[in-house]
Design a protein around this motif. Structure first.
Motif, PDB file in Angstrom:
ATOM      1  N   SER A 188      13.416 -14.106  -0.102  1.00 14.49           N
ATOM      2  CA  SER A 188      13.493 -13.126  -1.198  1.00 14.49           C
ATOM      3  C   SER A 188      12.568 -13.508  -2.351  1.00 14.49           C
ATOM      4  CB  SER A 188      14.940 -13.020  -1.693  1.00 14.49           C
ATOM      5  OG  SER A 188      15.805 -12.583  -0.661  1.00 14.49           O
ATOM      6  N   VAL A 189      12.554 -14.809  -2.685  1.00  9.89           N
ATOM      7  CA  VAL A 189      11.674 -15.276  -3.762  1.00  9.89           C
ATOM      8  C   VAL A 189      10.205 -15.088  -3.363  1.00  9.89           C
ATOM      9  CG1 VAL A 189      10.928 -17.296  -5.082  1.00  9.89           C
ATOM     10  CG2 VAL A 189      13.365 -16.916  -4.655  1.00  9.89           C
ATOM     11  N   ALA A 190       9.879 -15.442  -2.118  1.00 13.57           N
ATOM     12  CA  ALA A 190       8.501 -15.293  -1.645  1.00 13.57           C
ATOM     13  C   ALA A 190       8.097 -13.826  -1.629  1.00 13.57           C
ATOM     14  CB  ALA A 190       8.355 -15.902  -0.245  1.00 13.57           C
ATOM     15  N   LEU A 191       9.017 -12.947  -1.208  1.00 16.52           N
ATOM     16  CA  LEU A 191       8.732 -11.505  -1.201  1.00 16.52           C
ATOM     17  C   LEU A 191       8.451 -11.007  -2.616  1.00 16.52           C
ATOM     18  CD1 LEU A 191       8.601  -8.724   0.133  1.00 16.52           C
ATOM     19  CD2 LEU A 191      11.094  -8.584  -0.077  1.00 16.52           C
ATOM     20  N   ALA A 192       9.246 -11.482  -3.585  1.00 14.47           N
ATOM     21  CA  ALA A 192       9.004 -11.092  -4.975  1.00 14.47           C
ATOM     22  C   ALA A 192       7.610 -11.524  -5.423  1.00 14.47           C
ATOM     23  CB  ALA A 192      10.073 -11.710  -5.879  1.00 14.47           C
ATOM     24  N   GLY A 193       7.188 -12.728  -5.013  1.00 17.41           N
ATOM     25  CA  GLY A 193       5.850 -13.193  -5.354  1.00 17.41           C
ATOM     26  C   GLY A 193       4.761 -12.327  -4.759  1.00 17.41           C
ATOM     27  N   VAL A 194       4.951 -11.913  -3.484  1.00 17.04           N
ATOM     28  CA  VAL A 194       3.960 -11.053  -2.834  1.00 17.04           C
ATOM     29  C   VAL A 194       3.877  -9.702  -3.537  1.00 17.04           C
ATOM     30  CG1 VAL A 194       3.423  -9.806  -0.706  1.00 17.04           C
ATOM     31  CG2 VAL A 194       4.163 -12.178  -0.593  1.00 17.04           C
ATOM     32  N   LEU A 195       5.029  -9.171  -3.936  1.00 22.58           N
ATOM     33  CA  LEU A 195       5.025  -7.891  -4.643  1.00 22.58           C
ATOM     34  C   LEU A 195       4.284  -8.002  -5.977  1.00 22.58           C
ATOM     35  CD1 LEU A 195       8.658  -6.612  -3.943  1.00 22.58           C
ATOM     36  CD2 LEU A 195       6.521  -5.913  -2.847  1.00 22.58           C
ATOM     37  N   LEU A 196       4.450  -9.132  -6.678  1.00 27.30           N
ATOM     38  CA  LEU A 196       3.709  -9.335  -7.926  1.00 27.30           C
ATOM     39  C   LEU A 196       2.205  -9.374  -7.667  1.00 27.30           C
ATOM     40  CD1 LEU A 196       5.779 -12.009  -9.923  1.00 27.30           C
ATOM     41  CD2 LEU A 196       5.442  -9.591 -10.468  1.00 27.30           C
ATOM     42  N   ILE A 197       1.813 -10.073  -6.585  1.00 24.98           N
ATOM     43  CA  ILE A 197       0.390 -10.118  -6.239  1.00 24.98           C
ATOM     44  C   ILE A 197      -0.123  -8.715  -5.950  1.00 24.98           C
ATOM     45  CG2 ILE A 197      -1.274 -10.921  -4.517  1.00 24.98           C
ATOM     46  CD1 ILE A 197       0.470 -13.405  -4.176  1.00 24.98           C
ATOM     47  N   GLY A 198       0.668  -7.957  -5.196  1.00 29.98           N
ATOM     48  CA  GLY A 198       0.259  -6.602  -4.857  1.00 29.98           C
ATOM     49  C   GLY A 198       0.108  -5.721  -6.086  1.00 29.98           C
ATOM     50  N   LEU A 199       1.079  -5.797  -7.002  1.00 25.27           N
ATOM     51  CA  LEU A 199       1.005  -4.995  -8.218  1.00 25.27           C
ATOM     52  C   LEU A 199      -0.191  -5.396  -9.086  1.00 25.27           C
ATOM     53  CD1 LEU A 199       4.798  -4.914  -9.189  1.00 25.27           C
ATOM     54  CD2 LEU A 199       3.405  -2.985  -8.397  1.00 25.27           C
ATOM     55  N   ALA A 200      -0.484  -6.706  -9.088  1.00 29.39           N
ATOM     56  CA  ALA A 200      -1.582  -7.191  -9.930  1.00 29.39           C
ATOM     57  C   ALA A 200      -2.951  -6.822  -9.378  1.00 29.39           C
ATOM     58  CB  ALA A 200      -1.488  -8.706 -10.081  1.00 29.39           C
ATOM     59  N   THR A 201      -3.056  -6.704  -8.059  1.00 31.16           N
ATOM     60  CA  THR A 201      -4.374  -6.480  -7.452  1.00 31.16           C
ATOM     61  C   THR A 201      -4.544  -5.073  -6.910  1.00 31.16           C
ATOM     62  OG1 THR A 201      -3.560  -7.342  -5.322  1.00 31.16           O
ATOM     63  CG2 THR A 201      -4.607  -8.902  -6.823  1.00 31.16           C
ATOM     64  N   SER A 202      -3.505  -4.251  -7.007  1.00 32.99           N
ATOM     65  CA  SER A 202      -3.588  -2.898  -6.466  1.00 32.99           C
ATOM     66  C   SER A 202      -4.226  -1.957  -7.486  1.00 32.99           C
ATOM     67  CB  SER A 202      -2.189  -2.389  -6.100  1.00 32.99           C
ATOM     68  OG  SER A 202      -2.248  -1.024  -5.727  1.00 32.99           O
ATOM     69  N   SER A 203      -5.127  -1.128  -6.995  1.00 34.66           N
ATOM     70  CA  SER A 203      -5.759  -0.130  -7.870  1.00 34.66           C
ATOM     71  C   SER A 203      -5.246   1.267  -7.581  1.00 34.66           C
ATOM     72  CB  SER A 203      -7.286  -0.145  -7.668  1.00 34.66           C
ATOM     73  OG  SER A 203      -7.616   0.152  -6.327  1.00 34.66           O
ATOM     74  N   GLU A 204      -4.449   1.411  -6.496  1.00 35.89           N
ATOM     75  CA  GLU A 204      -3.990   2.732  -6.103  1.00 35.89           C
ATOM     76  C   GLU A 204      -2.472   2.841  -6.032  1.00 35.89           C
ATOM     77  OE1 GLU A 204      -6.205   4.325  -2.686  1.00 35.89           O
ATOM     78  OE2 GLU A 204      -7.479   2.570  -2.852  1.00 35.89           O
ATOM     79  N   GLY A 205      -1.757   1.715  -6.202  1.00 34.28           N
ATOM     80  CA  GLY A 205      -0.308   1.768  -6.104  1.00 34.28           C
ATOM     81  C   GLY A 205       0.133   2.118  -4.699  1.00 34.28           C
ATOM     82  N   LEU A 206       1.311   2.716  -4.559  1.00 33.34           N
ATOM     83  CA  LEU A 206       1.826   3.060  -3.244  1.00 33.34           C
ATOM     84  C   LEU A 206       1.557   4.519  -2.881  1.00 33.34           C
ATOM     85  CD1 LEU A 206       5.246   1.171  -3.338  1.00 33.34           C
ATOM     86  CD2 LEU A 206       3.118   0.464  -2.264  1.00 33.34           C
ATOM     87  N   ASP A 207       0.740   5.208  -3.662  1.00 30.50           N
ATOM     88  CA  ASP A 207       0.465   6.615  -3.414  1.00 30.50           C
ATOM     89  C   ASP A 207      -0.866   6.785  -2.685  1.00 30.50           C
ATOM     90  OD1 ASP A 207       2.811   7.367  -4.723  1.00 30.50           O
ATOM     91  OD2 ASP A 207       1.804   7.285  -6.674  1.00 30.50           O
ATOM     92  N   ALA A 208      -1.098   5.968  -1.690  1.00 31.24           N
ATOM     93  CA  ALA A 208      -2.385   6.006  -0.997  1.00 31.24           C
ATOM     94  C   ALA A 208      -2.320   6.774   0.313  1.00 31.24           C
ATOM     95  CB  ALA A 208      -2.880   4.586  -0.747  1.00 31.24           C
ATOM     96  N   GLY A 209      -1.234   7.517   0.542  1.00 32.47           N
ATOM     97  CA  GLY A 209      -1.145   8.431   1.669  1.00 32.47           C
ATOM     98  C   GLY A 209      -1.270   7.770   3.024  1.00 32.47           C
ATOM     99  N   THR A 210      -2.277   8.184   3.767  1.00 33.45           N
ATOM    100  CA  THR A 210      -2.464   7.731   5.140  1.00 33.45           C
ATOM    101  C   THR A 210      -2.587   6.217   5.230  1.00 33.45           C
ATOM    102  OG1 THR A 210      -3.594   9.800   5.663  1.00 33.45           O
ATOM    103  CG2 THR A 210      -3.873   7.986   7.210  1.00 33.45           C
ATOM    104  N   GLY A 211      -3.303   5.617   4.300  1.00 31.79           N
ATOM    105  CA  GLY A 211      -3.467   4.164   4.331  1.00 31.79           C
ATOM    106  C   GLY A 211      -2.141   3.435   4.236  1.00 31.79           C
ATOM    107  N   SER A 212      -1.239   3.917   3.388  1.00 31.04           N
ATOM    108  CA  SER A 212       0.074   3.289   3.251  1.00 31.04           C
ATOM    109  C   SER A 212       0.887   3.430   4.526  1.00 31.04           C
ATOM    110  CB  SER A 212       0.839   3.911   2.069  1.00 31.04           C
ATOM    111  OG  SER A 212       0.187   3.626   0.851  1.00 31.04           O
ATOM    112  N   LEU A 213       0.813   4.601   5.152  1.00 35.95           N
ATOM    113  CA  LEU A 213       1.543   4.809   6.411  1.00 35.95           C
ATOM    114  C   LEU A 213       1.011   3.890   7.505  1.00 35.95           C
ATOM    115  CD1 LEU A 213       1.899   8.710   6.471  1.00 35.95           C
ATOM    116  CD2 LEU A 213       3.672   7.009   5.977  1.00 35.95           C
ATOM    117  N   LEU A 214      -0.298   3.696   7.538  1.00 33.68           N
ATOM    118  CA  LEU A 214      -0.892   2.798   8.535  1.00 33.68           C
ATOM    119  C   LEU A 214      -0.459   1.354   8.284  1.00 33.68           C
ATOM    120  CD1 LEU A 214      -4.472   4.327   8.713  1.00 33.68           C
ATOM    121  CD2 LEU A 214      -2.829   4.194  10.609  1.00 33.68           C
ATOM    122  N   ALA A 215      -0.407   0.948   7.010  1.00 36.52           N
ATOM    123  CA  ALA A 215       0.044  -0.406   6.687  1.00 36.52           C
ATOM    124  C   ALA A 215       1.514  -0.589   7.076  1.00 36.52           C
ATOM    125  CB  ALA A 215      -0.148  -0.690   5.201  1.00 36.52           C
ATOM    126  N   LEU A 216       2.320   0.450   6.868  1.00 37.99           N
ATOM    127  CA  LEU A 216       3.728   0.380   7.270  1.00 37.99           C
ATOM    128  C   LEU A 216       3.849   0.266   8.787  1.00 37.99           C
ATOM    129  CD1 LEU A 216       6.709   0.510   6.494  1.00 37.99           C
ATOM    130  CD2 LEU A 216       6.554   3.016   6.610  1.00 37.99           C
TER     131      LEU A 216
END
Length: 307
Positions: free
Chosen positions: A148-176
């Protein structure tokens, strides 16, 4: 000599011993090698993706891996798995080497690395749940808290380095899709390692993935005819190290640990990828990403503790 003693003297020890409460240091080292090489793959995929399409890049990686690992298996005369493992091997190759790689490559060409890492980080969570339910690994407190702690760290990294957030449509579905295939592949691979070496399991799964990606062959030939030398070099690198070497060291570590612990170890991949991007691509990480990396490291260390 009793019959029990005689049986003990003639029964060969299993090649892959059952994991103890704590992961052996050599297995942890193999896991770390895997994570570092997989982290470098994020950079390689971005670089090669300029000239080579996702499916074609996957086929190239898997073809190189299948040839190199096949040569080692032939030279060392590694025994093949029992026929009863064939369906599970095919499923592992389909999910872990085929679907995961194609979906990840396609996602990285549509969304930024930060968003991708946030979504892919669902994979270790799914691994822990599936391993606890299907592989009877249970839900150790250290794994749940550390993960859980490691997941929180990854989410912080993602928020800090993301330029599109989670609204990237097809790309997000492919990552999922990649995260789901990743979890399914790991949980499918784990029982195979009880009967066969990590080398031969990785090789055969790589062959299965390459065969499934053969429809991308015309695309690969066309891409290579126009690709730059740098893209081709990165493609070769991806086939040799993040594929051939990293998947084999992963199998070695997975055979000597639990799927849940190994999944948690992969939370190190995003902070390592950020560090490599800083060193190689001169991409200075935001401070929030640095904090996230520290959290991920601490969580992974806690998740690997003995009971």
């Amino acid at each position: 000599m009793t019959s029990a003693q005689a049986n003990q003297g003639t029964t060969p020890p299993p090649e892959n011993p059952a994991p103890a409460a704590g992961t052996p240091p050599l297995a942890v080292a193999a896991g770390v090698v895997t994570v570092v090489l997989w982290a470098s793959a994020f950079i390689g995929i971005r670089a090669a993706g300029d000239d080579i399409d996702p499916g074609a890049l996957t086929l190239a990686r898997l073809f190189i891996g299948a040839v190199l690992l096949g040569a080692v298996v032939l030279i060392r005369r590694v025994p093949l798995p029992p026929r009863s493992d064939a369906p599970r091997l095919i499923l592992c190759g389909f999910l872990w080497f085929g679907v995961y790689n194609v979906a990840l490559n396609a996602a990285e060409q549509r969304i930024d690395a930060g968003t991708t890492s946030m979504i892919i980080s669902l994979g270790p969570v799914l691994i822990a749940v599936l391993a606890g339910l299907l592989l009877k690994e249970g839900f150790p407190r250290s794994l749940i808290v550390g993960g859980s702690v490691a997941l929180a760290g990854v989410l912080l990294i993602g928020l800090a380095t993301s330029s599109e957030g989670l609204d990237a449509g097809t790309g997000s579905l492919l990552a999922l899709l990649a995260a789901v295939a990743y979890a399914g592949g790991v949980v499918t691979e784990k029982p195979l390692l009880a009967n066969s070496s990590a080398l031969v399991v990785t090789w055969l799964a790589c062959v299965v993935g390459a065969v499934l990606c053969l429809p991308f062959l015309p695309q690969l030939i066309d891409n290579l005819s126009h690709a730059s030398g740098e893209s081709i070099a990165w493609t070769i690198y991806l086939g040799v190290f993040p594929t051939s070497v990293a998947f084999t060291t992963w199998g070695y570590a997975l055979a000597r640990s639990t799927a849940g612990k190994m999944g948690a170890l992969t939370y190190l991949s995003p902070p390592i990828a950020v560090t490599l991007a800083w060193l190689i691509l001169a991409e200075t990480p935001p401070w929030l990403a640095v904090v996230g990396g520290a959290l991920s490291l601490g969580g992974v260390v806690f998740s690997q503790r003995k009971k």
